[in-house]
Motif scaffolding. Sequence first.
Motif, mmCIF file in Angstrom:
data_model
loop_
_atom_site.group_PDB
_atom_site.id
_atom_site.type_symbol
_atom_site.label_atom_id
_atom_site.label_comp_id
_atom_site.label_asym_id
_atom_site.label_seq_id
_atom_site.Cartn_x
_atom_site.Cartn_y
_atom_site.Cartn_z
ATOM 1 N N MET A 14 0.836 -1.148 -0.107
ATOM 2 C CA MET A 14 0.063 -0.003 -0.232
ATOM 3 C C MET A 14 0.637 0.997 0.174
ATOM 4 O O MET A 14 1.613 1.409 0.919
ATOM 5 N N THR A 15 0.716 1.983 -0.880
ATOM 6 C CA THR A 15 1.649 3.369 -1.199
ATOM 7 C C THR A 15 0.749 4.514 -0.593
ATOM 8 O O THR A 15 -0.269 4.595 -0.420
ATOM 9 N N LYS A 16 1.454 5.395 0.119
ATOM 10 C CA LYS A 16 0.868 6.587 0.786
ATOM 11 C C LYS A 16 1.047 7.545 -0.176
ATOM 12 O O LYS A 16 2.014 7.995 -0.926
ATOM 13 N N ASN A 17 0.118 8.503 -0.194
ATOM 14 C CA ASN A 17 0.142 9.835 -1.009
ATOM 15 C C ASN A 17 0.918 10.786 -0.328
ATOM 16 O O ASN A 17 0.363 11.125 0.980
ATOM 17 N N HIS A 18 1.979 11.058 -0.687
ATOM 18 C CA HIS A 18 2.816 12.021 0.186
ATOM 19 C C HIS A 18 2.599 13.545 -0.130
ATOM 20 O O HIS A 18 3.194 14.246 0.598
ATOM 21 N N THR A 19 1.492 13.699 -0.720
ATOM 22 C CA THR A 19 1.224 15.062 -1.175
ATOM 23 C C THR A 19 0.449 15.592 0.048
ATOM 24 O O THR A 19 -0.613 15.216 0.723
ATOM 25 N N THR A 20 1.067 17.061 0.800
ATOM 26 C CA THR A 20 0.324 17.604 1.829
ATOM 27 C C THR A 20 -0.939 18.182 1.583
ATOM 28 O O THR A 20 -1.036 18.415 0.261
ATOM 29 N N PRO A 21 -1.865 18.282 2.313
ATOM 30 C CA PRO A 21 -2.936 19.009 1.857
ATOM 31 C C PRO A 21 -2.617 20.497 1.497
ATOM 32 O O PRO A 21 -3.343 20.800 0.546
ATOM 33 N N ALA A 22 -1.766 21.087 2.105
ATOM 34 C CA ALA A 22 -1.277 22.534 1.667
ATOM 35 C C ALA A 22 -0.920 22.358 -0.048
ATOM 36 O O ALA A 22 -1.219 23.219 -0.845
ATOM 37 N N ARG A 23 -0.151 21.306 -0.402
ATOM 38 C CA ARG A 23 0.328 21.439 -1.604
ATOM 39 C C ARG A 23 -0.819 21.064 -2.633
ATOM 40 O O ARG A 23 -0.970 21.431 -3.764
ATOM 41 N N ARG A 24 -1.847 20.135 -2.043
ATOM 42 C CA ARG A 24 -3.050 19.674 -2.965
ATOM 43 C C ARG A 24 -3.796 20.999 -3.029
ATOM 44 O O ARG A 24 -4.299 21.450 -4.201
ATOM 45 N N LEU A 25 -3.886 21.977 -2.146
ATOM 46 C CA LEU A 25 -4.870 23.101 -2.177
ATOM 47 C C LEU A 25 -4.023 24.104 -2.913
ATOM 48 O O LEU A 25 -4.828 24.419 -4.055
ATOM 49 N N ALA A 26 -2.598 24.136 -3.151
ATOM 50 C CA ALA A 26 -2.059 25.037 -3.846
ATOM 51 C C ALA A 26 -2.218 24.727 -5.304
ATOM 52 O O ALA A 26 -2.453 25.582 -6.277
ATOM 53 N N GLY A 27 -2.130 23.529 -5.740
ATOM 54 C CA GLY A 27 -2.473 22.578 -6.993
ATOM 55 C C GLY A 27 -3.778 22.868 -7.591
ATOM 56 O O GLY A 27 -3.783 23.324 -8.622
ATOM 57 N N PHE A 28 -4.723 22.775 -6.643
ATOM 58 C CA PHE A 28 -6.178 22.937 -7.015
ATOM 59 C C PHE A 28 -6.352 24.366 -7.431
ATOM 60 O O PHE A 28 -6.968 24.700 -8.610
ATOM 61 N N LEU A 29 -5.788 25.214 -6.510
ATOM 62 C CA LEU A 29 -6.072 26.757 -6.829
ATOM 63 C C LEU A 29 -5.196 27.241 -7.991
ATOM 64 O O LEU A 29 -5.864 27.989 -8.961
ATOM 65 N N LYS A 30 -4.166 26.475 -8.368
ATOM 66 C CA LYS A 30 -3.470 26.730 -9.599
ATOM 67 C C LYS A 30 -4.281 26.368 -10.856
ATOM 68 O O LYS A 30 -4.131 26.980 -11.726
ATOM 69 N N ASP A 31 -4.616 25.483 -10.644
ATOM 70 C CA ASP A 31 -5.503 24.610 -11.869
ATOM 71 C C ASP A 31 -6.835 25.100 -11.951
ATOM 72 O O ASP A 31 -7.519 24.934 -13.090
ATOM 73 N N TRP A 32 -7.358 25.619 -10.979
ATOM 74 C CA TRP A 32 -8.972 25.894 -10.978
ATOM 75 C C TRP A 32 -8.837 27.425 -11.756
ATOM 76 O O TRP A 32 -8.122 28.229 -11.398
ATOM 77 N N SER A 33 -9.830 27.539 -12.753
ATOM 78 C CA SER A 33 -9.812 28.644 -13.490
ATOM 79 C C SER A 33 -10.184 30.003 -12.811
ATOM 80 O O SER A 33 -9.961 31.125 -13.417
ATOM 81 N N LEU A 34 -11.068 29.683 -11.826
ATOM 82 C CA LEU A 34 -11.851 30.869 -10.977
ATOM 83 C C LEU A 34 -10.735 31.844 -10.636
ATOM 84 O O LEU A 34 -10.820 32.962 -10.769
ATOM 85 N N PRO A 35 -9.789 31.322 -9.540
ATOM 86 C CA PRO A 35 -8.944 32.305 -9.184
ATOM 87 C C PRO A 35 -7.917 32.956 -10.209
ATOM 88 O O PRO A 35 -7.844 34.146 -10.026
ATOM 89 N N ARG A 36 -7.763 32.494 -11.221
ATOM 90 C CA ARG A 36 -6.901 33.051 -12.339
ATOM 91 C C ARG A 36 -7.846 34.232 -12.993
ATOM 92 O O ARG A 36 -7.301 35.403 -13.429
ATOM 93 N N GLN A 37 -9.262 33.826 -13.272
ATOM 94 C CA GLN A 37 -10.156 34.926 -13.577
ATOM 95 C C GLN A 37 -10.016 36.045 -12.590
ATOM 96 O O GLN A 37 -10.406 37.223 -12.822
ATOM 97 N N ALA A 38 -10.499 35.804 -11.324
ATOM 98 C CA ALA A 38 -10.475 36.852 -10.397
ATOM 99 C C ALA A 38 -9.512 37.612 -10.278
ATOM 100 O O ALA A 38 -9.679 38.754 -9.840
ATOM 101 N N ALA A 39 -8.238 37.096 -10.653
ATOM 102 C CA ALA A 39 -7.083 37.927 -10.572
ATOM 103 C C ALA A 39 -6.789 38.535 -11.714
ATOM 104 O O ALA A 39 -5.830 39.358 -11.800
ATOM 105 N N GLY A 40 -7.519 38.695 -12.732
ATOM 106 C CA GLY A 40 -7.670 39.654 -13.663
ATOM 107 C C GLY A 40 -7.285 38.953 -14.972
ATOM 108 O O GLY A 40 -7.231 39.901 -16.102
ATOM 109 N N GLN A 41 -6.996 37.681 -14.847
ATOM 110 C CA GLN A 41 -6.640 37.084 -16.390
ATOM 111 C C GLN A 41 -7.978 37.105 -17.354
ATOM 112 O O GLN A 41 -9.206 36.860 -16.880
#
Length: 197
Positions: free
Chosen positions: A1-28
Amino acid sequence: MTKNHTTPARRLAGFLKDWSLPRQAAGQDPMSKAAKSSMSEKLRPRLEEADTVGTSICPYCAVGCAQLVYAKSGKIIHIEGDPRSPINQGTLCPKGAATFGWATSEARINRVLYRAPHGERWEERPLDWAMDRIAHLVKQTRDETFVEKLPSGETVNHTLGIGSLGGATLDNEENYLLKKLFSGGLGMVWIENQARI
C-alpha cells in the motif's frame, strides 16, 4: 500500500493553480486560457482520429437533415450535423443526434433473421433468400386476393390482402414511387405512412 505524500497545503495550492476561477478573479481574461486546466489541456477531440469523413442524411424523418459521418479504419467514431446544409445548418434534433448510438450499437441487428411459422427459434438466412421470399409471398398473396370487379360489376382492380405502412425516413420522391408501385402496379388499397400517424 503506497501513501500519498502530497500534503493538504500542496493539494490546495495545486487546485487553486489549476482552477480557472482564481485566475479569472486575479484579472486574467476569461476568453484566454484561464478556463483551461492541466487536465483539459491534455484532452483531444475524437474527431482528430478520423481518417474518413463522409456525408449522410439523417434517417429519422422526412426533413432530410445532413450529417457528417467520421470514421477510423472503416468504423464510425462520430456523427454530427453538417453545417453546410441549408436545411439543418449543422444542427440535429435529439433523434438525429442519437444516430451514432443506434448505428454502432452492439444490439443492432444487421443480418436477416427468419422464424418459420409456428417456429420457436430464429434462423440466420442470406439477404438474397429473404428478398426472393418477400417477392414470392407478395405475388402469391396478390394473385390469391386480387379482385377485378365487384359483384355490382364495378371495376376495382385491387387487393385487400396486402397493406403498407411506410416510414418517415422516406422522402417525397420515394413515397411517390412506392405509391405508384403499390396502388397502380399491385392494386393495394391499404397504404399509409408513419409520418401521418
